[in-house]
Scaffold this motif. Structure first.
Motif, PDB file in Angstrom:
ATOM      1  N   SER A  72      -0.620   3.693   7.254  1.00 28.47           N
ATOM      2  CA  SER A  72      -0.912   2.640   6.273  1.00 28.47           C
ATOM      3  C   SER A  72      -2.118   1.819   6.707  1.00 28.47           C
ATOM      4  CB  SER A  72       0.314   1.730   6.100  1.00 28.47           C
ATOM      5  OG  SER A  72       1.415   2.446   5.593  1.00 28.47           O
ATOM      6  N   HIS A 108      -2.748  -1.917  -5.021  1.00 30.42           N
ATOM      7  CA  HIS A 108      -1.699  -1.678  -4.028  1.00 30.42           C
ATOM      8  C   HIS A 108      -0.538  -2.651  -4.224  1.00 30.42           C
ATOM      9  CE1 HIS A 108      -3.086   1.478  -1.347  1.00 30.42           C
ATOM     10  NE2 HIS A 108      -4.299   1.017  -1.488  1.00 30.42           N
ATOM     11  N   SER A 125       1.442  -1.419  -7.140  1.00 30.67           N
ATOM     12  CA  SER A 125       2.261  -0.276  -6.751  1.00 30.67           C
ATOM     13  C   SER A 125       3.489  -0.737  -5.965  1.00 30.67           C
ATOM     14  CB  SER A 125       1.439   0.695  -5.901  1.00 30.67           C
ATOM     15  OG  SER A 125       0.371   1.238  -6.649  1.00 30.67           O
ATOM     16  N   SER A 126       3.300  -1.728  -5.088  1.00 30.47           N
ATOM     17  CA  SER A 126       4.428  -2.249  -4.329  1.00 30.47           C
ATOM     18  C   SER A 126       5.392  -3.004  -5.233  1.00 30.47           C
ATOM     19  CB  SER A 126       3.913  -3.171  -3.217  1.00 30.47           C
ATOM     20  OG  SER A 126       4.974  -3.694  -2.461  1.00 30.47           O
ATOM     21  N   LEU A 171      -3.090   9.018  -3.892  1.00 32.97           N
ATOM     22  CA  LEU A 171      -3.505   8.112  -2.821  1.00 32.97           C
ATOM     23  C   LEU A 171      -3.784   8.888  -1.544  1.00 32.97           C
ATOM     24  CD1 LEU A 171      -3.945   5.237  -1.759  1.00 32.97           C
ATOM     25  CD2 LEU A 171      -1.491   5.123  -1.272  1.00 32.97           C
ATOM     26  N   HIS A 224       2.265   0.181   0.828  1.00 37.93           N
ATOM     27  CA  HIS A 224       1.250  -0.431  -0.036  1.00 37.93           C
ATOM     28  C   HIS A 224       0.968  -1.874   0.381  1.00 37.93           C
ATOM     29  CE1 HIS A 224       0.581   2.714  -2.974  1.00 37.93           C
ATOM     30  NE2 HIS A 224       1.871   2.924  -3.042  1.00 37.93           N
ATOM     31  N   THR A 248      -1.131  -1.745   3.624  1.00 41.69           N
ATOM     32  CA  THR A 248      -2.509  -1.331   3.351  1.00 41.69           C
ATOM     33  C   THR A 248      -3.309  -2.475   2.738  1.00 41.69           C
ATOM     34  OG1 THR A 248      -1.841   0.979   3.017  1.00 41.69           O
ATOM     35  CG2 THR A 248      -3.951   0.307   2.083  1.00 41.69           C
TER      36      THR A 248
END
Length: 370
Positions: free
Chosen positions: A140, A253, A256-257, A279, A346, A349
């Motif tokens: 990550s 991100h 997405s999380s 990704l 996510h 990152t």
């Protein structure tokens, strides 16, 4: 998905200029094998299907190590001979090409099998599970660094007007722009493109709070990097564009999380798995691009074009293996799922990108990647 398309456009300029890249017929089978094996092993580990499910982590690790060895081979004269296909323009839709593809893949299979035997003889499967799971944090972090590096590489070469940064004037405008961009994505991913009024107050609260969150993050990052962008002088425009791209990336991100919040969804759907695959592809391409540039600049032969590709594929197996291992281990110990695992990735990152962004922007003054 908008971000994924944007990053692919960025990558086209960088990776396709190399004589050897992932989509080149001489290396394509290794990339296709990565996608097939990663999906297959993940499914086997989730279903605990016999030895394949039980030994999934060690299989991922052995293949990762074999591609690292292949990357090192390219520092010698044997890499092209054993691991690449000399297609000579025959195309990939011929039987002869796939016979040659099998020949190029076979050394990887043999090396991986040998390493698998050694790993299982020395270490227990449980210890390998824990090791591969711990790699998830490094993967990550690596994603965040690769994304930031890719942005620097792209804007470092792109012809952009010479001007100072607009850092003192556009913070509010950028904040509104980011929220405006993500409203359709919130409606599509958060509400399933359905009637917003038909959703519960809890769902509406979570998504309104998300829009507020990315707006505030955008504003804070703008102020956080303001002095750094002003110091770029005539490269200020590049700094502004890099920051905006990174804010979009961070917001994606976070989206997405957020979508993996157990209060919003109960299980992983096919689209989420597809996004993780995209990704992984983007990260591999960015990693290869950064390695090629740095290897060429510093004269490191083991990171030149072909070697960098195989390092990137090794990174892909390590990434897929770490997610699969951590998810499998979490389900056994804490009843967590792929939702929580990928959500954590996510978030991490996004945090890495935020932390290294000032230094990444500062590197625009001499056009080097972070």
């Amino acid at each position: 998905m908008v971000l994924a398309i944007t990053m692919e456009v960025i990558l086209e300029e960088e990776t396709l200029t190399q004589n050897n890249n992932i989509t080149n017929p001489s290396t394509l089978p290794h990339f296709l094998l990565l996608l097939v094996i990663s999906g297959f092993l993940y499914s086997m580990m989730q279903s605990d299907f016999g030895e394949l499910g039980y030994k999934g982590s060690s299989i991922f690790l052995s293949i990762t190590m074999s591609y690292c060895l292949a990357a090192l081979f390219f520092a010698t004269s044997y890499g092209n001979k054993y691991f690449m296909i000399e297609d000579k323009g025959m195309g990939i839709l011929t039987g002869k090409y796939w016979i040659l593809a099998l020949k190029a893949i076979m050394p990887i299979i043999l090396i991986s099998s040998f390493l698998l035997i050694i790993l299982n003889a020395i270490f227990s499967e449980e210890s390998i599970d824990y090791f591969m799971s711990s790699l998830f944090i490094l993967m990550s972090v690596g994603q965040g660094i690769s994304i930031a590096s890719g942005g620097v590489i792209y804007y470092g070469k792109k012809k952009i007007e010479k001007r100072s940064s607009y850092s003192n004037n556009n913070a509010i405008f950028r904040m509104i722009f980011i929220v405006f961009i993500f409203i359709p994505l919130i409606w599509w991913f958060g509400y399933g493109a359905d009637n917003i009024l038909s959703k519960s107050w809890k769902i509406n609260f979570w998504w309104i709070f998300f829009a507020f969150t990315i707006g505030m993050i955008s504003y804070c990052i703008d102020r956080y990097t303001s002095n750094t962008r002003m110091e770029l002088n005539t490269n200020g425009a590049k700094g502004d564009k890099l920051m905006t791209l990174m804010i979009l990336t961070i917001s994606w991100h976070l989206l997405s999380s957020w979508r993996r919040n157990p209060y919003i969804v109960e299980s992983t759907d096919a689209l989420m798995i597809f996004e993780e695959a995209i990704l992984m592809i983007i990260t591999i391409l960015l990693t290869v691009s950064a390695m090629v540039k740095k290897g060429k600049k510093r004269g490191w032969k083991i990171f030149e074009a072909q070697s960098a590709l195989f390092w990137g594929v090794a990174f892909g197996y390590a990434y897929a293996g770490s997610i699969s291992s951590l998810t499998s281990l979490s389900e056994r110990l804490t009843e967590s799922s792929l939702l929580q695992t990928t959500a954590l990735g996510h978030l991490l990152t996004a945090l890495v990108i935020i932390l290294i962004l000032p230094r990444s922007i500062k590197s625009m003054s001499y056009n080097e990647e972070y």
